[in-house]
Design an enzyme around this catalytic site. Structure first.
Site, PDB file in Angstrom:
ATOM      1  N   ASP A 133      29.532  -4.650  60.011  1.00 36.40           N
ATOM      2  CA  ASP A 133      28.076  -4.333  59.988  1.00 36.40           C
ATOM      3  C   ASP A 133      27.004  -5.929  60.263  1.00 36.40           C
ATOM      4  OD1 ASP A 133      28.321  -1.399  59.809  1.00 36.40           O
ATOM      5  OD2 ASP A 133      28.595  -2.412  57.490  1.00 36.40           O
ATOM      6  N   THR A 138      32.913  -7.948  58.028  1.00 33.29           N
ATOM      7  CA  THR A 138      32.556  -6.560  57.633  1.00 33.29           C
ATOM      8  C   THR A 138      32.098  -6.784  59.415  1.00 33.29           C
ATOM      9  OG1 THR A 138      30.257  -5.146  57.693  1.00 33.29           O
ATOM     10  CG2 THR A 138      30.096  -7.083  57.030  1.00 33.29           C
ATOM     11  N   ARG A 146      35.722  -0.542  65.618  1.00 32.03           N
ATOM     12  CA  ARG A 146      36.597  -1.950  64.843  1.00 32.03           C
ATOM     13  C   ARG A 146      37.375  -1.814  64.932  1.00 32.03           C
ATOM     14  NH1 ARG A 146      35.803   1.697  59.087  1.00 32.03           N
ATOM     15  NH2 ARG A 146      37.590   2.052  58.714  1.00 32.03           N
ATOM     16  N   TYR A 195      35.119   4.991  64.848  1.00 33.46           N
ATOM     17  CA  TYR A 195      36.474   4.363  63.932  1.00 33.46           C
ATOM     18  C   TYR A 195      36.408   2.867  65.440  1.00 33.46           C
ATOM     19  CZ  TYR A 195      37.599   5.614  59.454  1.00 33.46           C
ATOM     20  OH  TYR A 195      37.004   6.074  58.439  1.00 33.46           O
ATOM     21  N   LEU A 196      35.990   3.550  67.266  1.00 32.52           N
ATOM     22  CA  LEU A 196      36.811   3.113  68.209  1.00 32.52           C
ATOM     23  C   LEU A 196      36.039   1.355  68.011  1.00 32.52           C
ATOM     24  CD1 LEU A 196      37.008   5.659  70.995  1.00 32.52           C
ATOM     25  CD2 LEU A 196      38.412   4.425  69.469  1.00 32.52           C
ATOM     26  N   GLU A 200      23.764   4.940  63.366  1.00 29.02           N
ATOM     27  CA  GLU A 200      23.918   6.170  61.721  1.00 29.02           C
ATOM     28  C   GLU A 200      22.421   6.097  61.264  1.00 29.02           C
ATOM     29  OE1 GLU A 200      27.411   5.727  60.167  1.00 29.02           O
ATOM     30  OE2 GLU A 200      26.766   3.451  59.483  1.00 29.02           O
ATOM     31  N   MET A 241      27.582   1.898  64.664  1.00 32.08           N
ATOM     32  CA  MET A 241      27.878   2.215  63.181  1.00 32.08           C
ATOM     33  C   MET A 241      26.586   1.331  62.266  1.00 32.08           C
ATOM     34  SD  MET A 241      31.489   1.586  62.422  1.00 32.08           S
ATOM     35  CE  MET A 241      32.593   3.153  62.596  1.00 32.08           C
TER      36      MET A 241
END
Length: 419
Positions: A141, A139, A298, A295-296, A244, A187
């Site tokens: 995150d 992940t 990840r 998305y860039l 975010e 993110m």
């Protein structure tokens, strides 16, 4: 040769290095003469009995996965409920595993995936079916419990820190007559690990990012405006990084997109950077630009961290070895043994202590005023973005990535009704 096959599946958002984990899983299993099937589009592929025979791929293609971003076999956001609520789905999964003589199930994902692997293990035990279920960490995150970091995070963190540093140089060059404030959205729904990684881009209060907004601290708009104004007056411009998932004191997301919830029950977030940019421009009158890398963050394999790549490969290799050693309901986790020099090892941790738990930024990682990181955070983060692992490039100037053939396995059961 051991009897049985191994099923590998990817879950949730992919990362720049999740395919490196897949490559390590397949190569390690091949070394033990174990056949590997992959579920197309994650757990949905298993439910649909839509399985891929990885033995049809040449070793060169499997090795090329190491430097290819995305998810080679597809992934999905599909949450299984409790064993009682979704029992028919779990029993369908068990039927598919039985039909293809799957004895080892490796689920590569985050908290929810660890929970699914744990439940599958319990169901297999209930039906006396010999199955080893291993959760494989992934992940961006970085919110998985027990592991020092999550494979995928280091590369996303490197992309974030580099992007913020480069954008800051651009803003600094134009600040006299143009942009005064730049807002970068990172993110991170409930945990501000990626936002924190942006802090590596600079040192000291006058270097970008000047302000970082974390979901771990309530967002106070009036205080934020005052700090932006103070930075612009002192430095000439202000670079802001906002997670975010920042929330106001009453728990409302600043960037709730109003799009309902996803399959995991999460509010659809988006647009915190554009929201903040609009508010700053309206209230303070500064010219503002903003960026939503989305998305860039990840998918940027070209900027992957070498440390992160090594982590991703190590957990894939260990997952197979743990499974073949008879371990069950565990996850290979990264254990840091030294900060300087940075050293680490892989150990097995029980899924029961990982599933559905969330690791947030420690209080000691946040500066007292809540707008930046501490040296303790820097000590933790810096080793994770170190080292370069660029993909090979072609004569066209673009990275050479691989696309697998993904040859399907013949179905043995009736089609699954998704209603």
């Amino acid at each position: 040769m051991s009897s049985g096959t191994l099923l590998y599946a990817q879950s949730g958002g992919v990362t720049a290095v999740i395919n490196a984990t897949a490559s390590a899983v397949i190569q390690t299993a091949r070394a033990h003469k174990i056949k590997v099937l992959a579920a197309r589009n994650g757990i949905l592929g298993a439910l649909r009995e839509d399985l891929i025979d990885t033995s049809k791929e040449p070793i060169a293609a499997i090795r090329a996965l190491t430097h290819t971003p995305g998810g080679a076999f597809g992934s999905c956001r599909f949450k299984l409920k409790s064993l009682d609520e979704d029992r028919a789905k779990y029993e369908r999964l068990l039927d598919v595993l039985r039909a293809h003589d799957v004895r080892w199930f490796l689920y590569n994902g985050g908290n929810d995936s660890a929970d699914t692997a744990l439940k599958m293990s319990k169901l297999a035990t209930e039906f006396d079916y010999p199955l080893a279920c291993i959760g494989v960490p992934k992940t961006i995150d970085n919110d998985l419990a027990l592991t020092d970091c999550s494979p995928g995070f280091g590369s996303a963190a490197k992309y974030t820190a580099v992007s913020v540093r480069e954008a800051a140089l651009d803003v600094a060059a134009m600040a006299d007559t143009s942009t005064k404030v730049f807002v970068y959205e990172a993110m991170g729904r409930h945990a501000g690990w990626l936002a924190a990684s942006a802090g590596l881009a600079g040192h000291g209060p006058d270097e970008a990012p000047h302000l970082i907004l974390f979901p771990e601290r309530p967002f106070d708009e009036a205080d934020f405006f005052a700090r932006v104004k103070a930075v612009v007056e002192r430095v000439g411009y202000c670079v802001v990084v906002a997670s975010e998932g920042i929330q106001t004191a009453d728990g409302s997301f600043v960037a709730d997109a109003g799009g309902g919830v996803d399959s995991f029950g999460h509010s659809q977030l988006g647009g915190v950077a554009s929201h903040l940019a609009g508010r700053v421009q309206h209230v303070l009158g500064y010219k503002v630009h903003w960026a939503l890398p989305d998305y860039l963050q990840r998918s940027a394999r070209h900027l992957a961290s070498k440390t992160d790549l090594e982590h991703a490969q190590a957990v894939g290799k260990a997952a197979v070895e743990f499974a073949l050693a008879g371990m069950n309901s565990v996850m290979p986790v990264i254990v840091r043994t030294s900060d300087a020099p940075y050293r680490w090892k892989i150990e097995a941790a029980p899924l029961s202590k990982i599933a559905n738990r969330e690791k947030k930024l420690p209080a000691g990682f946040l500066r007292r005023d809540g707008y930046s990181i501490t040296e303790k955070a820097r000590t933790y983060l810096e080793p994770l973005i170190r080292g370069e692992a660029p993909p090979p490039y072609g004569n066209d100037g673009l990275p050479k990535y691989v696309t697998l053939k993904n040859v399907p396995v013949a179905r043995k059961l009736e089609r699954w009704s998704e209603e």
